[in-house]
Design a protein around this motif. Structure first.
Motif, PDB file in Angstrom:
ATOM      1  N   GLY A  62       0.846  -1.188   0.000  1.00 12.23           N
ATOM      2  CA  GLY A  62       0.000   0.000   0.000  1.00 12.23           C
ATOM      3  C   GLY A  62       0.877   1.231   0.000  1.00 12.23           C
ATOM      4  N   SER A  63       0.262   2.384  -0.064  1.00 15.09           N
ATOM      5  CA  SER A  63       1.026   3.631  -0.016  1.00 15.09           C
ATOM      6  C   SER A  63       1.593   3.831   1.380  1.00 15.09           C
ATOM      7  N   ILE A  65       1.368   5.669   4.219  1.00 13.22           N
ATOM      8  CA  ILE A  65       0.331   6.602   4.661  1.00 13.22           C
ATOM      9  C   ILE A  65       0.871   7.683   5.592  1.00 13.22           C
ATOM     10  N   GLY A 101      -4.154  -1.323  -2.107  1.00 13.59           N
ATOM     11  CA  GLY A 101      -4.200   0.113  -2.298  1.00 13.59           C
ATOM     12  C   GLY A 101      -3.408   0.535  -3.521  1.00 13.59           C
ATOM     13  N   GLU A 125      -8.787   1.363   0.692  1.00 13.16           N
ATOM     14  CA  GLU A 125      -8.596   2.761   1.105  1.00 13.16           C
ATOM     15  C   GLU A 125      -9.721   3.314   1.961  1.00 13.16           C
ATOM     16  N   PRO A 132      -9.632   5.074  -3.425  1.00 22.33           N
ATOM     17  CA  PRO A 132      -8.507   4.827  -4.320  1.00 22.33           C
ATOM     18  C   PRO A 132      -8.237   6.085  -5.144  1.00 22.33           C
ATOM     19  N   PHE A 248      -9.753  12.225  -4.017  1.00 25.46           N
ATOM     20  CA  PHE A 248      -8.730  11.634  -3.144  1.00 25.46           C
ATOM     21  C   PHE A 248      -7.934  12.722  -2.431  1.00 25.46           C
ATOM     22  N   ARG A 252      -7.856  13.096   1.736  1.00 18.65           N
ATOM     23  CA  ARG A 252      -6.686  12.628   2.501  1.00 18.65           C
ATOM     24  C   ARG A 252      -6.281  13.597   3.604  1.00 18.65           C
ATOM     25  N   ARG A 261      -6.347   7.362  10.157  1.00 17.78           N
ATOM     26  CA  ARG A 261      -4.912   7.053  10.117  1.00 17.78           C
ATOM     27  C   ARG A 261      -4.363   6.921  11.528  1.00 17.78           C
TER      28      ARG A 261
END
Length: 682
Positions: A62-63, A65, A101, A125, A132, A248, A252, A261
């Motif tokens: 995944g990214s 985060i 992700g 996500e 996404p 997105f 975020r 998060r």
């Protein structure tokens, strides 16, 4: 190529290895390295294609985060994917471990996807308050249809390789050499491109019905994800991709995404337990469970579903038979919900052994008692177990409130006694408090944490104290809500206010569901310890004295008909009004905001005490416990994260008010230990 992406040649195919341990998170360095490597592939006339593969245990999980709170500089993932899609040569994604992700979106940008057995793919996500943002909402529908894409994205679903193959999310599962298979695939595709974004979205599925189901009680970011999936194929591809990215970017940095998060990182930290503990857990293959009631049966079910064996003990033959029936029904329910196969369910049932004699527990590695919540009963049981179990076996109690040190003192192995506090229903609820006694060894605690992970639970370590973390804080919350009944609110008003805040259920609906008699029994056990100067609300006692134990008796704070829906009851409201009058309290209406503020202040104040006293290792552990075990809204991040966003002076005043009205044994917590700066730096 040095750095996080390694460039190799395998004949006419380039192999780009992503190397960012431990899980190959898609960081800025990874994106930068990939873009440079893609340019190198495209510029080399001798190369016919490329393979993307991960080093270590994963593709891209995944990214990263941690970057989401920062400005995202170039290159961003859409740029990397655009470079792959714009290349003249085919790219094959070789997936293993996790491709989630941004990692799976990168794979969707490739021309083919091959996975090793056991790989998990998906676009989860929405679990982090975002959608996404690198093409997922536009490309996944082109492979699986809009309806399935809505289910997968709105549900933040991780999909196994076999299921992903059946759905069309990947092209093949490779049992052998994954790299070799991917290289051969790229070689076979030389001269061709198969861009997912160019495919048509399959028509004729039940996308509208899926959208309606997924939209029920959905958070705004989930609704946004559904919207973009529904647009896939209905708007030009570039327009759909740009709109998705814009949403997105907005989401975020929104408060809800930041809260989610926070809880993500808090859960990961809580699962590690006490910092610095390096003891290895002991292997546990055979569990013992004592007590076949609702909790014991639920614990046994959770263990059986994890693939381990259980010896279930109950001295009452009828109770034991009912316990086995509960277990089998729960396992069958898992099959109906698609959580396990029929074959796995049959195997789980065969791993259960039942007996009425404690001696049958002799070979067990770890025994969990789930008998009646009575200190003396549990102490006597621990004394008996000490003479039966192997010297290295671990003894665990499922107590919700009681003193595990007194239980450990009845054994010759207090260092091998811990608490494993499950939440009902034990085979479903995620939270598991791992309770540390005064003598509990590092090995025993490490084993408890390992067992939690084995069972798919979210562990939180707690010190031995009345109510541990969760129940102690919840007791303060419930007390504040009971005070409000005397002060002028009615049960449905309190429940409605707290449900509107985001709690899964209000406190009085929860009390009726769990049974008012359970807390009543505990209050009577501790009556002699209660300070007469403390504020004590008699309303729940009087309900119990009238035989109103909640849903199981058809009446508690509410009355229940055949549909089991709670209905306001004039008898209860009259009882509440009379209780206020007896104490000379002039009832005043409370707004939803008043109710929320007072209830949350009680939670935050007690949380500060729990952290100050070392019952919780860190403030984030409180958030993890309350979110996973007590219905606190996840998207708020937990009570501590919530508190950090409030006006510190106003919150401190609310906490002080609660502590004062509760009486002398309820102290005011120091909010500074929670990261709430009240400006009081004495």
């Amino acid at each position: 190529m040095a750095g996080k992406v390694h460039f190799e040649r395998d004949g006419e195919i380039a192999v780009l290895t992503i190397d960012n341990p431990p899980v190959n998170a898609g960081s800025h360095d990874i994106r930068k390295g990939l873009l440079a490597a893609i340019d190198k592939v495209e510029a080399d006339g001798d190369l016919k294609g490329a393979v993307l593969i991960g080093a270590g245990r994963s593709f891209i999980s995944g990214s990263d985060i941690r970057e989401f709170d920062l400005p995202l500089g170039p290159p961003q993932m859409p740029q990397v994917i655009a470079a792959i899609e714009g290349a003249s040569k085919p790219f094959v994604a070789a997936l293993h471990g996790a491709a989630l992700g941004g990692g799976y979106e990168l794979a969707l940008g490739c021309d083919a996807r091959i996975a090793a057995p056991g790989t998990m793919v998906g676009l989860p996500e929405t679990a982090l308050g975002i959608i996404p943002g690198a093409g997922g909402t536009q490309k996944l529908p082109r492979l699986v249809g809009r309806a399935e894409a809505i289910r997968l994205i709105a549900g933040a679903t991780r999909v196994s390789a076999d299921k992903a193959l059946a759905l069309g999310m990947i092209d093949a599962v490779e049992d052998g050499d994954l790299r070799r298979a991917a290289v051969e695939k790229a070689r076979a595709m030389a001269g061709t491109k198969r861009r997912v974004i160019d495919l048509d979205v399959p028509e004729g599925d039940d996308a509208e019905a899926a959208a309606e189901r997924a939209s029920r009680r959905a958070r705004p970011h989930v609704l946004a994800a559904i919207h973009h999936v529904r647009q896939a194929g209905k708007v030009p591809a570039r327009e759909g991709l740009d709109a998705e990215r814009e949403t997105f970017q907005k989401l975020r940095t929104a408060p809800e995404a930041k809260a989610l998060r926070h809880i993500f990182f808090a859960e990961r930290e809580a699962a590690r337990g006490k910092p610095g503990r390096d003891a290895a857990p002991m292997p546990v293959d055979l569990f013992g469970v004592i007590g076949s009631g609702t909790m014991g049966a639920g614990i046994a079910t959770a263990i059986l579903q994890s693939g381990k064996s259980v010896v279930l003990i109950d001295s009452n033959a009828d109770a034991l038979a009912k316990g086995v029936e509960r277990i089998e029904q729960a396992i069958d329910g898992g099959v109906k919900r698609g959580r396990m196969s029929a074959a796995a369910a049959q195997a789980a049932k065969k791993r259960l052994t039942v007996d009425s004699d404690l001696a049958a527990l002799a070979p067990c590695d770890l025994v969990i008692e789930a008998v009646f919540e009575d200190q003396q009963v549990k102490e006597e049981l621990f004394g008996k177990l000490d003479t039966i179990l192997r010297p290295d076996a671990i003894l665990a109690t499922n107590t919700s409130y009681l003193d595990i040190d007194r239980m450990a003192a009845k054994t010759t192995r207090p260092e091998r006694v811990i608490g494993l506090h499950f939440f009902s229903p034990a085979h479903i609820m995620k939270l598991l408090e791992i309770v540390r006694g005064a003598a509990s060894s590092d090995v025993a605690m490490a084993t408890g944490l390992s067992v939690a992970r084995m069972l798919g639970k979210q562990p939180v370590e707690a010190a031995n104290a009345f109510g541990f973390i969760g129940n102690r804080i919840y007791a303060a919350y419930r007390a504040a809500c009971e005070f409000m009944l005397e002060d002028g609110a009615l049960p449905h008003e309190v429940d409605a206010a707290l449900e509107s805040f985001g709690f899964a259920m209000g406190p009085f609906a929860v009390a009726d569901l769990s049974g008012l008699d359970i807390a009543w029994h505990m209050r009577r056990q501790r009556a002699a310890e209660r300070d007469p100067a403390d504020r004590y609300v008699h309303i729940p006692d009087r309900l119990c004295e009238a035989g109103r134990f909640g849903r199981k008796t058809g009446a508690g704070y509410y009355r229940y008909g055949e549909d089991s829906k709670p209905q306001r009851d004039p008898e209860v409201e009259a009882l509440i009004t009379a209780a206020s009058s007896e104490k000379g309290i002039a009832r005043q209406s409370l707004s939803a905001e008043d109710i929320q503020r007072r209830a949350l202040a009680a939670i935050v104040n007690e949380a500060a005490c729990v952290v100050e006293e070392g019952v919780a290792l860190r403030p984030g552990d409180v958030d993890v416990a309350m979110v996973n075990g007590y219905g606190f809204p996840r998207w708020v991040g937990g009570p501590i994260h919530w508190a950090q966003q409030q006006d510190a002076h106003a919150l401190a005043a609310d906490c002080a008010r609660f502590a004062e009205e509760a009486g002398p044994t309820r102290r005011k917590g120091d909010l500074r230990v929670l990261g709430v700066d009240t400006g009081d730096h004495e």
